[in-house]
Design an enzyme around this catalytic site. Structure first.
Site, PDB file in Angstrom:
ATOM      1  N   ARG A 266      -1.740  63.017  17.337  1.00 36.73           N
ATOM      2  CA  ARG A 266      -2.961  62.362  16.841  1.00 36.73           C
ATOM      3  C   ARG A 266      -2.678  60.978  16.266  1.00 36.73           C
ATOM      4  O   ARG A 266      -3.354  60.527  15.349  1.00 36.73           O
ATOM      5  CB  ARG A 266      -3.680  63.220  15.787  1.00 36.73           C
TER       6      ARG A 266
ATOM      7  N   TYR B 239     -11.624  78.834  22.656  1.00 44.69           N
ATOM      8  CA  TYR B 239     -12.833  78.028  22.466  1.00 44.69           C
ATOM      9  C   TYR B 239     -13.994  78.586  23.287  1.00 44.69           C
ATOM     10  O   TYR B 239     -15.136  78.665  22.816  1.00 44.69           O
ATOM     11  CB  TYR B 239     -12.576  76.571  22.865  1.00 44.69           C
TER      12      TYR B 239
ATOM     13  N   ASP C 197      -8.880  65.109  24.770  1.00 41.69           N
ATOM     14  CA  ASP C 197      -9.222  66.274  23.951  1.00 41.69           C
ATOM     15  C   ASP C 197      -8.928  67.522  24.762  1.00 41.69           C
ATOM     16  O   ASP C 197      -8.967  67.495  26.003  1.00 41.69           O
ATOM     17  CB  ASP C 197     -10.692  66.245  23.523  1.00 41.69           C
TER      18      ASP C 197
ATOM     19  N   ARG D 205     -14.717  53.191  18.031  1.00 40.38           N
ATOM     20  CA  ARG D 205     -15.453  54.414  18.329  1.00 40.38           C
ATOM     21  C   ARG D 205     -16.836  54.463  17.685  1.00 40.38           C
ATOM     22  O   ARG D 205     -17.593  55.413  17.952  1.00 40.38           O
ATOM     23  CB  ARG D 205     -14.651  55.618  17.835  1.00 40.38           C
TER      24      ARG D 205
ATOM     25  N   ARG E 201      -8.410  58.705  13.984  1.00 45.52           N
ATOM     26  CA  ARG E 201      -9.192  58.296  12.815  1.00 45.52           C
ATOM     27  C   ARG E 201      -8.387  57.695  11.677  1.00 45.52           C
ATOM     28  O   ARG E 201      -8.958  57.130  10.752  1.00 45.52           O
ATOM     29  CB  ARG E 201     -10.001  59.488  12.305  1.00 45.52           C
TER      30      ARG E 201
END
Length: 356
Positions: free
Chosen positions: A38, A162, A87, A51, A42
């Site tokens: 990652r 998921y 992702d 973004r 962010r």
């Protein structure tokens, strides 16, 4: 020929001396290589700016945006590898599954898959459906210079979780119940997802990525027995399916200290280790189980990047020292960079690792 399963990509660069690739193959690199899971995300103000107002899936399927986001941490931190911005559910979305990334929640599936009919109707994936991703890789190869690019995919178990749970889950209760109550249905679903994952990785490899990492984010929720029975065959299918490309295969999961030997046996050239187990202990377990010393990746606790520099420096030095027990070591975190992380600290960690 390029594009056929297991063939070397004509686009792949000759990076034989790149420290990350040397370490991944058990050689002696010019310096200890480092990258961060990652690292593109962010924690970077430039990412947040780029973004703003752009949904996650749009970013993952916009070649120029994907390439720019992937490049940002390479420029800022000087890491030894780029990790393709993506992702875990990207191949499912590309295949036509009704899944979206909900801010603050994560992947959410419109209709959970828990029946034989739903499994039978689950679509496959073709390379053409992820062409925007491979177009982004082509842009990256022109910009990265001597920096390797790591391809990315979620492992069948995590994808299945998921789909079955309908989104992120703390206990994976529906997944575990289906595994044990309907094992044939479970294996049918996991086998389909292995094909989806394999198609996604092969598309990336044919486009020219230099290594791949298979993320089994939630595998640590399983016992060793359940992992061996329900997960191992499908992860092994994926990793075997890309073996012919001759690039390093990294396998990582969270909370997988008890599963590391099986994850290596599934076909990992590099075993990712989270922060819960010291690298020298992980190396010992892997060596004892297989008879050969492993290459490991990890494993600084991401939360410790919030601590004072003396604390961080001591932890980095400890982990680098513990990594010497392995045949090769790629420095990384024990999971992904937290959004609140000060990016200047990450840059400083890279500089420290390169000096060791």
């Amino acid at each position: 020929m390029p594009g056929s399963p297991g063939s070397p990509a004509a686009a792949r660069r000759d990076l034989a001396e790149a420290p990350l690739l040397v370490a991944a193959r058990g050689g002696t690199p010019s310096h200890l290589p480092v990258w961060f899971m990652r690292q593109a995300g962010r924690s970077l103000p430039e990412y947040r700016s780029l973004r703003e107002g752009v949904p996650m899936m749009r970013a993952c399927f916009d070649p120029a945006l994907l390439a720019e986001i992937t490049m940002q941490p390479v420029r800022r931190h000087g890491v030894d590898a780029a990790i393709l911005f993506s992702d875990i559910v990207v191949p499912l979305f590309a295949a036509g599954v009704a899944v979206d990334i909900v801010p603050g929640t994560g992947p959410v599936v419109a209709e959970p898959i828990r029946t034989a009919k739903a499994v039978a109707e689950l679509p496959g994936l073709s390379a053409g459906q992820v062409e925007p991703v491979t177009d982004g890789i082509a842009l990256l190869l022109r910009e990265l210079g001597e920096t390797p690019l790591i391809g990315f995919a979620g492992a069948p178990f995590t994808l299945a979780s998921y789909l079955i749970e309908g989104g992120p889950s703390r206990n994976h209760e529906h997944t575990k119940a289906l595994m044990h109550a309907e094992p044939e249905l479970w294996h049918a679903l996991a086998d389909k997802l292995a094909d989806v994952t394999l198609a996604f990785l092969r598309a990336q490899l044919d486009a020219g990525v230099d290594a791949v990492q298979l993320f089994d984010s939630w595998a640590g929720a399983l016992s060793r027995r359940d992992y061996r029975e329900f997960v191992f065959p499908h992860s092994a299918k994926v990793l075997a399916g890309v073996a012919g490309y001759g690039v390093p295969r990294i396998h990582f999961g969270v909370g997988t200290g008890e599963l590391l030997p099986a994850m290596r046996e599934a076909g990992a050239d590099v075993v990712g280790v989270d922060w819960r187990i010291p690298l020298d202990e992980a190396t010992s377990r892997l060596t004892e189980a297989t008879g050969t010393a492993p290459v490991v990746q990890g494993n600084l606790d991401p939360a410790l990047l919030m601590a004072s520099w003396p604390v961080i420096e001591a932890e980095v030095r400890r982990i680098a020292d513990e990594g010497k027990a392995a045949r090769g070591h790629i420095f990384n975190l024990g999971h992904g960079v937290l959004p609140e992380t000060d990016p200047t600290v990450l840059t400083r960690v890279v500089e420290l690792v390169h000096s060791l």
